[in-house]
Design a protein around this motif. Structure first.
Motif, short mmCIF file in Angstrom:
data_model
loop_
_atom_site.label_atom_id
_atom_site.label_comp_id
_atom_site.label_asym_id
_atom_site.label_seq_id
_atom_site.Cartn_x
_atom_site.Cartn_y
_atom_site.Cartn_z
N SER A 24 2.91 -1.99 -3.22
CA SER A 24 1.89 -2.32 -3.52
C SER A 24 0.62 -1.18 -3.88
N GLY A 25 -0.30 -1.82 -4.21
CA GLY A 25 -1.52 -1.36 -4.99
C GLY A 25 -1.79 -1.54 -6.64
N ARG A 26 -0.19 -1.05 -6.96
CA ARG A 26 0.21 -1.66 -8.49
C ARG A 26 1.41 -1.82 -8.01
N SER A 27 1.72 -1.80 -10.15
CA SER A 27 3.23 -1.79 -10.64
C SER A 27 4.08 -0.48 -10.29
N PHE A 28 5.15 -0.07 -9.81
CA PHE A 28 6.01 1.24 -9.82
C PHE A 28 7.05 0.57 -10.97
N SER A 29 6.93 -0.70 -11.24
CA SER A 29 8.04 -0.29 -12.56
C SER A 29 8.69 0.78 -13.25
N ALA A 30 7.34 1.28 -14.12
CA ALA A 30 7.70 2.34 -14.80
C ALA A 30 8.21 3.57 -14.35
N ASP A 31 7.69 3.46 -12.73
CA ASP A 31 7.73 4.82 -11.87
C ASP A 31 8.53 4.97 -12.12
N THR A 32 9.63 6.54 -11.59
CA THR A 32 10.46 6.98 -10.43
C THR A 32 10.30 7.12 -9.33
N MET A 33 11.60 6.48 -8.69
CA MET A 33 11.02 6.00 -8.14
C MET A 33 12.85 6.59 -6.23
#
Length: 125
Positions: A24-33
């Motif tokens: 939460s807090g921002r979108s992580f769709s562009a991150d490597t998870m």
């Protein structure tokens, strides 16, 4: 920015557990998870990751064929299904996000800038 893991617990060898991480807090769709784990007295080690641009899955050799990582960008979640668990899988498991990982080093925990608090997985023999 917050990552919260859940789903850890005690399981017998050969059993299964499913870990869940909500971001939460921002979108992580562009991150490597990714998922990492750390056993007592040992360094944090890579378990599995979803590479940001392709969503392709990568696994440590020690968990390949037993663990499955999935992500839902719409829900900002990442899960780890763990099957055929072994006592050596016992550790604290952490989810992590990396905004600017490079492919050659994305398995290095130092590349990740957001971390959850961890959830303990204990596998008894």
């Amino acid at each position: 920015v917050q990552l919260v893991e859940s789903g850890g617990g005690l399981v017998q060898a050969g059993g299964s557990l499913s870990l869940h991480c909500a971001a939460s807090g921002r979108s992580f769709s562009a991150d490597t998870m990714a998922w990492f784990r750390q056993a007592p007295g040992k360094e944090r080690e890579f378990v599995a990751a979803k590479w940001r641009s392709t969503n392709r899955s990568y696994y440590a050799d020690s968990v390949k064929g037993r663990f499955t990582i999935t992500r839902d960008n719409a829900k900002n979640t990442i899960d780890l299904q763990m099957n055929s668990l072994k006592p050596e899988d016992t550790a604290d498991y952490f989810c992590a996000a990396c905004r600017s990982c490079i492919f050659s080093t994305f398995q290095n925990f130092r590349q990740y800038d957001s971390w959850g608090q961890g959830t303990l997985v204990t596998v008894s023999s």
